[in-house]
Scaffold this motif. Structure first.
Motif, mmCIF file in Angstrom:
data_model
loop_
_atom_site.group_PDB
_atom_site.id
_atom_site.type_symbol
_atom_site.label_atom_id
_atom_site.label_comp_id
_atom_site.label_asym_id
_atom_site.label_seq_id
_atom_site.Cartn_x
_atom_site.Cartn_y
_atom_site.Cartn_z
ATOM 1 N N TYR A 1 -2.397 1.537 -9.571
ATOM 2 C CA TYR A 1 -1.624 1.617 -8.628
ATOM 3 C C TYR A 1 -0.922 3.118 -8.352
ATOM 4 N N PRO A 2 -0.759 3.213 -6.908
ATOM 5 C CA PRO A 2 -0.127 4.840 -6.710
ATOM 6 C C PRO A 2 1.332 5.055 -7.100
ATOM 7 N N ILE A 3 1.322 5.563 -8.355
ATOM 8 C CA ILE A 3 2.463 5.685 -9.049
ATOM 9 C C ILE A 3 2.635 7.351 -9.264
ATOM 10 N N VAL A 4 3.561 8.242 -8.867
ATOM 11 C CA VAL A 4 3.405 9.563 -9.024
ATOM 12 C C VAL A 4 4.596 9.972 -9.708
ATOM 13 N N ALA A 5 4.677 10.827 -11.028
ATOM 14 C CA ALA A 5 5.673 11.287 -11.529
ATOM 15 C C ALA A 5 6.062 12.593 -11.008
ATOM 16 N N LEU A 6 7.119 13.009 -10.741
ATOM 17 C CA LEU A 6 7.522 14.370 -9.838
ATOM 18 C C LEU A 6 7.728 15.329 -10.839
ATOM 19 N N CYS A 7 7.516 15.142 -12.079
ATOM 20 C CA CYS A 7 8.072 16.132 -13.351
ATOM 21 C C CYS A 7 6.940 16.627 -13.956
ATOM 22 N N THR A 8 5.706 16.374 -13.522
ATOM 23 C CA THR A 8 4.359 16.607 -14.189
ATOM 24 C C THR A 8 3.758 17.981 -13.731
ATOM 25 N N ASP A 9 4.059 18.547 -12.489
ATOM 26 C CA ASP A 9 3.475 19.644 -12.189
ATOM 27 C C ASP A 9 4.263 20.937 -12.554
ATOM 28 N N GLY B 1 1.120 -1.256 0.010
ATOM 29 C CA GLY B 1 0.051 -0.104 0.086
ATOM 30 C C GLY B 1 0.727 1.160 0.028
ATOM 31 N N ARG B 2 2.095 1.211 -0.339
ATOM 32 C CA ARG B 2 3.057 2.444 -0.334
ATOM 33 C C ARG B 2 2.936 3.148 -1.890
ATOM 34 N N THR B 3 3.598 3.971 -1.912
ATOM 35 C CA THR B 3 3.634 4.979 -3.058
ATOM 36 C C THR B 3 4.781 4.748 -3.763
ATOM 37 N N VAL B 4 4.900 4.681 -5.204
ATOM 38 C CA VAL B 4 6.236 4.873 -5.966
ATOM 39 C C VAL B 4 6.147 6.232 -6.623
ATOM 40 N N LEU B 5 7.443 6.956 -6.327
ATOM 41 C CA LEU B 5 7.603 8.356 -6.704
ATOM 42 C C LEU B 5 8.787 8.318 -8.025
ATOM 43 N N VAL B 6 8.471 8.703 -9.116
ATOM 44 C CA VAL B 6 9.216 8.769 -10.104
ATOM 45 C C VAL B 6 9.918 9.954 -10.653
ATOM 46 N N ALA B 7 10.941 9.985 -11.043
ATOM 47 C CA ALA B 7 11.732 11.361 -11.633
ATOM 48 C C ALA B 7 12.553 11.099 -12.754
ATOM 49 N N GLY B 8 12.759 12.157 -13.482
ATOM 50 C CA GLY B 8 13.917 12.228 -14.628
ATOM 51 C C GLY B 8 13.726 13.604 -15.181
ATOM 52 N N ASN B 9 14.903 13.834 -15.923
ATOM 53 C CA ASN B 9 14.843 15.139 -16.621
ATOM 54 C C ASN B 9 14.777 14.896 -18.256
ATOM 55 N N GLY B 10 14.444 15.602 -18.790
ATOM 56 C CA GLY B 10 14.150 15.681 -20.299
ATOM 57 C C GLY B 10 13.628 14.446 -20.688
ATOM 58 N N GLY B 11 14.174 13.675 -21.598
ATOM 59 C CA GLY B 11 13.607 12.615 -22.062
ATOM 60 C C GLY B 11 13.305 11.380 -21.061
ATOM 61 N N SER B 12 14.120 11.434 -19.936
ATOM 62 C CA SER B 12 13.765 10.699 -18.842
ATOM 63 C C SER B 12 12.625 11.219 -18.095
ATOM 64 N N ALA C 1 9.840 12.087 -19.834
ATOM 65 C CA ALA C 1 8.841 11.519 -20.503
ATOM 66 C C ALA C 1 8.975 10.089 -20.010
ATOM 67 N N GLY C 2 10.125 9.372 -19.887
ATOM 68 C CA GLY C 2 9.994 8.163 -19.473
ATOM 69 C C GLY C 2 9.265 8.034 -18.225
ATOM 70 N N ALA C 3 9.600 8.804 -17.060
ATOM 71 C CA ALA C 3 8.902 8.688 -15.977
ATOM 72 C C ALA C 3 7.550 8.953 -15.908
ATOM 73 N N GLN C 4 7.121 9.771 -16.694
ATOM 74 C CA GLN C 4 5.499 9.792 -16.787
ATOM 75 C C GLN C 4 4.778 8.756 -17.810
ATOM 76 N N HIS C 5 5.769 8.176 -18.525
ATOM 77 C CA HIS C 5 5.069 6.979 -19.319
ATOM 78 C C HIS C 5 4.983 5.706 -18.224
ATOM 79 N N THR D 1 11.119 -0.604 -18.825
ATOM 80 C CA THR D 1 9.728 -0.071 -18.242
ATOM 81 C C THR D 1 8.550 -0.965 -18.605
ATOM 82 N N HIS D 2 8.601 -1.397 -19.884
ATOM 83 C CA HIS D 2 7.414 -2.065 -20.554
ATOM 84 C C HIS D 2 7.604 -3.601 -19.791
ATOM 85 N N VAL D 3 8.873 -4.080 -19.623
ATOM 86 C CA VAL D 3 8.984 -5.501 -19.233
ATOM 87 C C VAL D 3 8.533 -5.288 -17.634
ATOM 88 N N LEU D 4 8.960 -4.707 -16.943
ATOM 89 C CA LEU D 4 8.718 -4.410 -15.530
ATOM 90 C C LEU D 4 6.908 -4.146 -15.292
#
Length: 218
Positions: free
Chosen positions: A96-104, A63-74, A76-80, A198-201
């Motif tokens: 599932y609670p996955i939050v990209a930190l580069c979207t706001d 029940g925990r959260t996954v935070l994802v971050a990256g710059n530029g193309g990464s 976009a990868g975090a958001q994907h 990303t897709h395999v995981l």
């Protein structure tokens, strides 16, 4: 509006590829060769990728959260990555609670303006991260200062850190609890391999958690 006396030629595709056909064919053949070689080397990291899948599954199952971050193309990868698991990859199941930190953009620009761009992710990790959560940092170089600071903040606050980088040694890989270093230092190829990872995981994590949901398990 086009004047009546102006003649506009209709575009039609070339039947032989035109002046770029041979160039593109050569480029695609080279890309296929490079990607195939890199994927063969990535297969040797199957056990490490399995450990990453275990980490993601355990985090979400708890029940925990996954935070994802990256710059530029990464970024976009975090958001994907977040989109595939908040939405769906292949299966109908709970989000599932996955939050990209580069979207706001308001948060990113406010923090960058007030504290500096190197703090844009660390500040959000401090705001949203809790002990037991997982921070995933995606970087071709593994040296982005804002991601390094985010990883340091995450470790201090009891989050687990997963780094997904290129092949070279890096500060992010050294800081992470677990690092996936895809086997190339070519930036474009690193990003392509990151997408495959990303897709395999997502496929594996979604399949495992969906089975649990169907069985009524926790």
């Amino acid at each position: 509006m086009i004047d009546d006396d102006v003649q506009v030629a209709a575009w039609a595709p070339s039947t032989n590829g035109g002046p770029y056909g041979a160039v593109l064919a050569h480029a695609l053949a080279g890309r296929r060769r490079d990607l195939a070689a890199a994927l063969t080397r990535l297969e040797s990291q199957s056990a490490r990728l399995a450990a990453v899948a275990d980490m993601l599954i355990a985090t979400l199952r708890a029940g925990r959260t996954v935070l994802v971050a990256g710059n530029g193309g990464s970024a976009a990868g975090a958001q994907h990555f977040a989109a595939e698991l908040v939405g769906r990859f292949r299966r109908e199941r709970e989000p599932y609670p996955i939050v990209a930190l580069c979207t706001d953009s308001a948060v990113v620009t406010a923090v960058a303006n007030d504290y500096g761009y190197e703090q844009v992710f660390a500040r959000q990790v401090a705001a949203f991260g809790r002990a037991g959560d997982l921070l995933v940092v995606i970087s071709t170089s593994g040296e982005s200062e804002n991601l390094v600071r985010a990883a340091v903040t995450a470790r201090r606050r009891g989050l687990t850190v997963l780094a997904v980088t290129g092949e070279r040694d890096s500060r992010l890989a050294a800081l992470a609890d677990l690092a996936v270093r895809v086997p190339t230092d070519d930036t474009a190829l690193v990003q392509e391999l990151h997408l495959i990872v990303t897709h395999v995981l997502c496929d594996l994590v979604e399949a495992e958690l969906a089975i649990r949901e169907g069985a009524g398990g926790p």
